[in-house]
Design an enzyme around this catalytic site. Structure first.
Site, PDB file in Angstrom:
ATOM      1  N   HIS A 142      16.201   0.903   6.325  1.00 55.89           N
ATOM      2  CA  HIS A 142      14.876   0.349   6.072  1.00 55.89           C
ATOM      3  C   HIS A 142      14.991  -1.047   5.474  1.00 55.89           C
ATOM      4  O   HIS A 142      15.935  -1.358   4.753  1.00 55.89           O
ATOM      5  CB  HIS A 142      14.077   1.264   5.137  1.00 55.89           C
ATOM      6  CG  HIS A 142      13.664   2.533   5.812  1.00 55.89           C
ATOM      7  ND1 HIS A 142      12.761   2.542   6.837  1.00 55.89           N
ATOM      8  CD2 HIS A 142      14.040   3.808   5.621  1.00 55.89           C
ATOM      9  CE1 HIS A 142      12.587   3.797   7.248  1.00 55.89           C
ATOM     10  NE2 HIS A 142      13.363   4.581   6.523  1.00 55.89           N
ATOM     11  N   LYS A 569       1.843   6.436  -1.236  1.00 59.28           N
ATOM     12  CA  LYS A 569       0.833   5.472  -0.783  1.00 59.28           C
ATOM     13  C   LYS A 569      -0.505   6.152  -0.565  1.00 59.28           C
ATOM     14  O   LYS A 569      -1.564   5.571  -0.767  1.00 59.28           O
ATOM     15  CB  LYS A 569       1.303   4.800   0.515  1.00 59.28           C
ATOM     16  CG  LYS A 569       0.386   3.679   1.018  1.00 59.28           C
ATOM     17  CD  LYS A 569       1.086   2.798   2.010  1.00 59.28           C
ATOM     18  CE  LYS A 569       1.259   3.486   3.338  1.00 59.28           C
ATOM     19  NZ  LYS A 569      -0.020   3.607   4.079  1.00 59.28           N
TER      20      LYS A 569
END
Length: 916
Positions: A142, A569
């Site tokens: 990532h 999130k």
């Protein structure tokens, strides 16, 4: 101050001085003086909070010419990198000091085995656990590691010189002069990549850690564990996994070609290692059959060797190893690997499997031990045998991952093309399961060579076909799982089973089983809450359970992946952590009810907002009974570099993982009534925190616009730090933004909001609901007991405190000024500031501290050391973003300003260390 603290201070001063001298020499006195003036002003501003210093800093930055601003940014960025090197070497020195003093650091194998012994756990019980255990850190690519490999290589050499001043090459060159040359090399090296990384670049970058850490250190860890358990060897329970080259979720550049490239590159790395070690063994074993008896097995192995030299006619070990080398070399050629070793002395048959290679090594080992050569075997042969058991011919297990909606579309197309179901997507879930179950059992294939399929369907089928082929070439452990992102129903898993059937990945005749374990990934809070029901449906269905749940070591094992990033999130730090905790407990009880071993795969990121934090404490904080020797966890971004770039630090982290799994697997359960009281309290606090977070992020008008303008998210999305797009869809909505750039952006502006927001409101709401002052005090006392006695709560709050300590409202307020709507932006920032203050207030009251990190002075000092160099980068980033956004359209200016902004992103990331 300890000796190691003093050494850290001296190292930072030395490297800072050399950097300053380099700047002065190469860029001139004017730039050096500008750097110093900015640093001193930023330091005063942080220390005193004086408005005059703020205005002076603003003037200094505003008047910097564009090119000089970039030079200043580079100076502060490189100091962050150099400070990291110094801190890492302090870790090495501290570990060495403890070892020399006879002390055992917490989390060392010796320490954890002593803890288990004190609990009454026997060595036999530990050996029994390891026989069925699975521990696997999984490397992912990532985009949070922003450093180039060229810079990392130079930094490794600096680290070697800093380590107590010992030269790795024993050169006579003065140490400081060599360091000066390396710092100058850094200064003259381009910090940023000119083009975006490809998946193939990411594969190569990850392999850099294999030679330094994984290949040498994992076998040494096994060796120590075997010695402490008084056995010749321990089972290969600790292996390596990777997503790099197999993770297709939202990544258009990953497919069957990257899978092949990843496994070929990994195999090349391990074969290079095996060939070098076998060659070295041959050089080290000239023992003569005239002096030492030779067993029948070794004699046959030597006779099968292509070596016919009369000089070695009486040296069976050497001839046998020359033969092993020849077969290994032939195997590499058969697998089309580009190895970098000397050619064999003659032709030989390739090995069919890694197990055949291991069997030949065992013949050599048995002969040595039988003829009083056990000490010879211990030096190189036994570590090589352990390496082969861990890495095989494939290296690391390559996970495949794709989103459930892609599989839905592919299956719908196959069913429609075969005229089985015209519109699969319109079917209710029960009908989907019925149809998929029937099609999986049917001998008739859906696929036809005479039908044309969409590019997406062809690509997905190619991935499964490649998996089948690569398993044959490199062994079944090369690829043995497929993760399904966004799992929302049982049909999401059956769709993968159907694709396995269509591509030859169903094993068995009468009773068929998927070759690849299908692993559901539950990501959002709603998904986590649905997970137990979905898994119950699977485990309760005899046919589907047998099809999907593999058997390992004689018992059914099913893996479930939990997503930390998207749940955070979605619902905020505390609600996410609580949902993960609850889901873990419910899944564990469910799997025990059905007699299936649960293996949890924790999708943790580098930052606390993505499940990060110390792995040792995180594993120990898992609910009682949920580890049981089974755990996989992701290692992402800059965390890979921080943990594994230095072999000694890497060994420490590998040991911490093994120790944590051992301790957690035998951890005694807390009294049920006490745990229930703690869990009820945290559940209520999390509900209040969830509401506060959702109100800010998803219900506050203009919040999305504030985020996209008051953080450097737009600039981060332009940076060449990873091959994956930053958003799943180009909508500009927070819901579609990947969690990584979301967290990364909040780290850059020093708010680090995903790692703490909502906790203050959660505690305040829960205390207020108590009613009377007496009841409120009782709840406060309960929180203190939870902190003292409940590892899950203690770890959660400790991670949050670290994030709060790294955040900075004064710096963040300057980013708030970038908001497109200034008035609304100030209101949103005020809400964030109030929540930060409320969270700090409750944490200090709960922990009994006067200031953040009062009980962790080492970390507090490390953060304090960085601030004079980190703060200017933030101030410069704000200034450059202002200029960039004001002057868009002027191409030359635009590109240079973007470069300066990207350099600040690099420096701030290095300074904070775990922002992604």
């Amino acid at each position: 101050m300890t000796t190691t603290d003093s050494a850290l201070r001296d190292d930072i001063r030395l490297l800072g001085r050399l950097l300053g001298e380099t700047v002065r020499m190469q860029e001139g006195a004017a730039l050096y003086e500008a750097v110093e003036e900015i640093r001193q002003t930023a330091t005063r501003f942080r220390r005193d909070g004086n408005a005059a210093d703020a205005r002076r800093l603003e003037r200094l930055l505003r008047k910097l010419p564009r090119d000089e601003a970039v030079g200043v940014v580079r100076a502060f960025s490189y100091f962050s990198h150099l400070a990291n090197i110094a801190e890492d070497q302090q870790q090495v020195r501290e570990l060495r000091r403890l070892r020399r003093s006879g002390k055992t650091p917490r989390g060392a194998l010796a320490d954890s085995l002593q803890v288990l012994a004190e609990r009454g756990v026997t060595a036999a019980q530990v050996r029994g656990l390891l026989a069925r255990a699975c521990l696997m850190p999984v490397l992912t690519a990532h985009p949070t590691e922003v450093r180039r490999k060229s810079i990392l290589d130079t930094e490794r050499e600096i680290a070697r010189l800093i380590d107590d001043g010992v030269f790795a090459d024993e050169s006579d060159e003065p140490r400081e002069e060599r360091l000066r040359a390396l710092v100058a090399t850094l200064w003259q090296t381009r910090m940023l990549r000119p083009v975006k990384l490809t998946v193939f670049d990411e594969i190569a970058n990850a392999l850099a850690y294999w030679q330094t850490t994984f290949l040498p250190e994992l076998p040494r860890l096994y060796d120590e564990l075997a010695r402490r358990l008084h056995v010749a060897q321990v089972p290969a329970f600790f292996r390596l996994g990777t997503w790099i080259g197999g993770d297709r979720d939202g990544h258009p550049h990953v497919g069957e070609a990257t899978m092949r490239a990843a496994l070929r590159a990994q195999a090349t790395t391990v074969f290079d290692h095996y060939l070098a070690e076998v060659h070295a063994l041959g050089a080290e074993m000239p023992m003569s059959a005239l002096l030492v008896p030779v067993g029948e097995a070794l004699r046959k192995l030597a006779e099968a060797s292509p070596d016919r030299s009369p000089q070695r006619a009486d040296e069976p070990y050497r001839r046998a190893l020359i033969g092993i080398y020849a077969r290994l070399s032939a195997t590499a050629a058969h697998l089309q690997l580009d190895t970098r070793n000397r050619p064999p002395v003659g032709a030989a048959e390739p090995y069919a499997t890694a197990e055949h290679f291991a069997a030949d090594l065992q013949i050599v080992h048995h002969a040595l031990v039988a003829n009083h050569g056990a000490a010879i075997a211990q030096h190189r042969l036994e570590p090589l045998q352990r390496t082969v058991a861990i890495f095989g011919f494939h290296g690391a297990t390559l996970d495949l991952r794709q989103s459930s909606d892609v599989f839905e579309a592919v299956v719908a197309e196959l069913l429609a093309a075969a005229e089985v179901c015209p519109d699969y997507r319109k079917l209710p879930e029960a009908e989907r399961i019925k149809l998929l179950t029937r099609e999986i059992a049917h001998t008739r294939p859906l696929l036809s060579a005479h039908l044309a399929y969409s590019e997406r369907t062809r690509n997905e089928l190619a991935v499964f076909s490649a998996a089948r082929e690569l398993r044959v070439r490199f062994g079944e452990r090369a690829i043995d799982k497929h993760i399904v992102s966004h799992t929302e129903a049982l049909s999401d898993l059956l769709e993968v089973a159907l694709l396995q059937k269509e591509t030859g990945l169903l094993a068995g005749n009468e009773v068929r089983r998927c070759a690849l374990m299908t692993v559901p990934l539950f990501e959002t809070i709603d998904d986590l809450q649905r997970a137990p029901a979905i898994m119950r449906e699977l485990l309760a269905h005899p046919g589907l359970r047998h099809l999907l749940v593999p058997v390992e070591s004689g018992r059914p094992v099913q893996e479930v992946m939990l997503g930390y990033s998207d749940s955070n999130k979605d619902g905020g730090f505390l609600a996410s952590q609580w949902s993960l905790y609850q889901t873990t407990q419910k899944l564990n009880a469910l799997f025990a009810e059905h007699g299936v071993q649960l293996r949890l795969f924790h999708g943790r990121g580098g930052s606390v907002g993505r499940g990060g934090g110390p792995s040792f404490e995180a594993i120990l904080a898992q609910p009682a009974g949920t580890v049981n020797g089974q755990i996989r966890l992701t290692e992402q971004g800059e965390i890979i570099q921080a943990k594994y770039a230095d072999a000694r630090i890497g060994r420490r982290h590998l040991e911490l993982l093994a120790s944590a799994v051992l301790e957690a697997s035998f951890a005694p359960a807390a009294p049920a009534a006490e745990t229930a009281e703690y869990e009820a309290a945290l559940g209520e606090i999390a509900a209040h925190a969830h509401r506060a977070y959702r109100e800010l992020v998803y219900e506050t008008e203009g919040f999305s616009e504030f985020f996209f303008s008051a953080t450097p998210i737009a600039e981060i999305m332009e940076l060449n730090i990873g091959s994956r797009p930053a958003s799943r869809r180009a909508t500009g909505r927070i819901e579609d933004l990947r969690a990584i750039p979301w967290v990364f952006s909040w780290g850059q502006c020093r708010l680090l909001l995903p790692g703490w927001y909502g906790v203050g409101s959660g505690i305040e709401g829960w205390l207020a609901a108590a009613g009377s002052p007496t009841a409120r005090r009782a709840r406060g006392a309960l929180l203190k007991r939870m902190l003292a006695q409940w590892p899950a709560f203690r770890t959660l709050m400790s991670n949050m405190e670290m994030v709060l300590a790294k955040s900075d409202l004064a710096i963040a307020s300057r980013y708030a000024e970038l908001a497109a709507d200034r008035k609304r932006g100030q209101a949103i920032f005020a809400a964030i500031r109030d929540e930060w203050k409320l969270t700090v207030k409750h944490w200090l009251a709960l922990s009994g501290q006067r200031t953040l990190l009062e009980s962790n002075p080492e970390l507090a000092r490390a953060i304090r050391h960085r601030q004079p160099y980190l703060d200017p980068l933030n101030h410069l980033q704000v200034e450059l973003i202002k200029r960039h956004r004001a002057g868009k359209g002027q191409k030359d200016s635009d590109e240079r300003l973007k470069r300066g902004i990207h350099l600040t992103i690099n420096g701030i990331s290095a300074g904070l260390r775990n922002t992604g």
